[in-house]
Write an enzyme that holds these catalytic residues in place. Structure first.
Site, PDB file in Angstrom:
ATOM      1  N   GLU A  75       0.882  -1.169  -0.011  1.00 12.91           N
ATOM      2  CA  GLU A  75       0.040  -0.159   0.032  1.00 12.91           C
ATOM      3  C   GLU A  75       0.778   1.169   0.061  1.00 12.91           C
ATOM      4  OE1 GLU A  75      -2.942  -0.727  -0.776  1.00 12.91           O
ATOM      5  OE2 GLU A  75      -3.795  -2.185   0.290  1.00 12.91           O
ATOM      6  N   HIS A  94      -2.657   2.089   8.657  1.00  8.52           N
ATOM      7  CA  HIS A  94      -3.856   1.400   8.007  1.00  8.52           C
ATOM      8  C   HIS A  94      -3.874  -0.198   8.712  1.00  8.52           C
ATOM      9  CE1 HIS A  94      -6.035  -0.881   5.169  1.00  8.52           C
ATOM     10  NE2 HIS A  94      -5.161  -1.753   4.651  1.00  8.52           N
ATOM     11  N   HIS A  96      -7.143  -3.578   9.429  1.00  6.94           N
ATOM     12  CA  HIS A  96      -8.434  -4.098   9.099  1.00  6.94           C
ATOM     13  C   HIS A  96      -9.002  -4.400  10.361  1.00  6.94           C
ATOM     14  CE1 HIS A  96      -6.336  -5.963   5.165  1.00  6.94           C
ATOM     15  NE2 HIS A  96      -6.171  -4.747   5.130  1.00  6.94           N
ATOM     16  N   TYR A 115     -21.388  11.964  19.253  1.00  2.29           N
ATOM     17  CA  TYR A 115     -20.338  13.119  19.246  1.00  2.29           C
ATOM     18  C   TYR A 115     -19.139  12.891  18.795  1.00  2.29           C
ATOM     19  CZ  TYR A 115     -17.916  12.833  23.637  1.00  2.29           C
ATOM     20  OH  TYR A 115     -16.956  12.709  24.699  1.00  2.29           O
ATOM     21  N   HIS A 157     -12.605  -3.221   3.014  1.00  2.00           N
ATOM     22  CA  HIS A 157     -10.972  -3.571   3.060  1.00  2.00           C
ATOM     23  C   HIS A 157     -10.781  -3.173   4.784  1.00  2.00           C
ATOM     24  CE1 HIS A 157      -6.689  -2.600   1.280  1.00  2.00           C
ATOM     25  NE2 HIS A 157      -6.815  -3.050   2.681  1.00  2.00           N
ATOM     26  N   TYR A 212      -8.572  17.888  23.031  1.00  2.00           N
ATOM     27  CA  TYR A 212      -9.491  16.937  23.727  1.00  2.00           C
ATOM     28  C   TYR A 212      -8.906  16.304  24.935  1.00  2.00           C
ATOM     29  CZ  TYR A 212     -13.481  14.006  23.860  1.00  2.00           C
ATOM     30  OH  TYR A 212     -14.611  13.545  24.335  1.00  2.00           O
TER      31      TYR A 212
HETATM   32  P1  13P Z   1       1.431  -5.509   3.111  1.00  2.00           P
HETATM   33  O1  13P Z   1       1.818  -6.495   4.260  1.00  2.00           O
HETATM   34  O2  13P Z   1       1.666  -5.304   1.945  1.00  2.00           O
HETATM   35  O3  13P Z   1       1.724  -4.159   3.998  1.00  2.00           O
HETATM   36  O4  13P Z   1      -0.188  -5.654   2.991  1.00  2.00           O
HETATM   37  C1  13P Z   1      -1.036  -5.565   4.056  1.00  2.00           C
HETATM   38  C2  13P Z   1      -2.626  -5.017   3.873  1.00  2.00           C
HETATM   39  O5  13P Z   1      -3.103  -4.649   4.689  1.00  2.00           O
HETATM   40  C3  13P Z   1      -2.898  -4.560   2.283  1.00  2.00           C
HETATM   41  O6  13P Z   1      -4.111  -3.683   2.239  1.00  2.00           O
END
Ligand code: 13P
Length: 230
Positions: A75, A94, A96, A115, A157, A212
């Site tokens: 990414e 990032h 999941h 809120y 995703h 905050y």
């Molecule tokens: P990478 O291990 O290449 O960072 O990929 C993990 C991922 O979450 C792809 O969206």
């Protein structure tokens, strides 16, 4: 940027990635993290579990996509593009996380049902349209969803959270996950009522004034909390 500073950033990245796992917002080899480092950026390598990752495994990239070291996260495009476009932010995280991804699987934007939606900087936390992982199309979709925001969901995703610091980005990612969980639970009783834009403007103003919880009450408030001495 000096070698010592870069080394300190690499060590902090490893620690933050491990906190992503221990806080429950990440598992396996999903997720990635990048940090601005002078006129380059540092990014986690692709497909390396965080409990095995060492500071020297972190990849140094230029904004033209060239890199030194292991293969960077798949990414890297959205990390590069966000850091390039958002000079107000230094960190892209990032993951999941379960509930944020649950909403993203239904392409749900998180509305101001609570809120705390305001922590991402606006009245909603948008969900970016789906695009294949690792593509420029995903980066374009993420940048659009992040306009005026510090977080977004990625359709079918996961989520992206931004910060000036690594701790701030991690904090926000955990908040987005908590809000997502609350929203999924609230939806079991039907679509919850939404706070007005006026109220959300007050909330966001209050969050900015108070950092905050990290700054004192505003001057002029009629009832001011202050530390007691002696
Ligand atoms: P990478 O291990 O290449 O960072 O990929 C993990 C991922 O979450 C792809 O969206």
């Amino acid at each position: 940027m000096s070698d010592n500073t870069t080394e300190a950033l690499r060590e902090e990245m490893v620690a933050i990635c491990r906190k992503m796992n221990s806080s429950g917002i990440n598992q396996g080899t999903a997720g990635n993290l990048s940090v601005r480092a002078g006129d380059r950026f540092l990014i986690t390598p692709s497909s390396l579990p965080y409990d095995l990752m060492q500071p020297e495994d972190i990849v140094e990239m230029d904004f033209d996509g060239t890199y030194v070291g292991r293969r960077p996260s798949s990414e890297w495009r959205f990390h590069r593009d966000i850091l390039k476009m958002r000079s107000d932010m230094n960190v892209v995280l990032h993951c999941h996380s379960l509930y944020a991804t649950t909403l993203a699987c239904h392409h749900r934007t998180i509305p101001s049902f609570h809120y705390m939606t305001g922590v991402a900087g606006g009245t909603t936390i948008r969900c970016a349209r789906y695009a294949t992982f690792g593509t420029q199309a995903l980066s374009d979709a993420a940048l659009e969803a992040l306009e005026g925001r510090k977080a977004c969901l990625l359709g079918q995703h996961g989520q992206i959270s931004l910060g000036k610091t690594m701790e701030a980005a991690l904090w926000l990612a955990i908040e987005v996950e908590t809000l997502s969980r609350m929203y999924v639970q609230a939806l079991t009783l039907g679509e919850p009522p939404i706070l007005s834009d006026d109220e959300m403007a007050r909330v966001i103003g209050q969050m900015e004034r108070m950092s905050y919880g990290q700054a004192p009450d505003a001057e002029g408030a009629n009832d001011v909390a202050r530390p007691r001495h002696g």
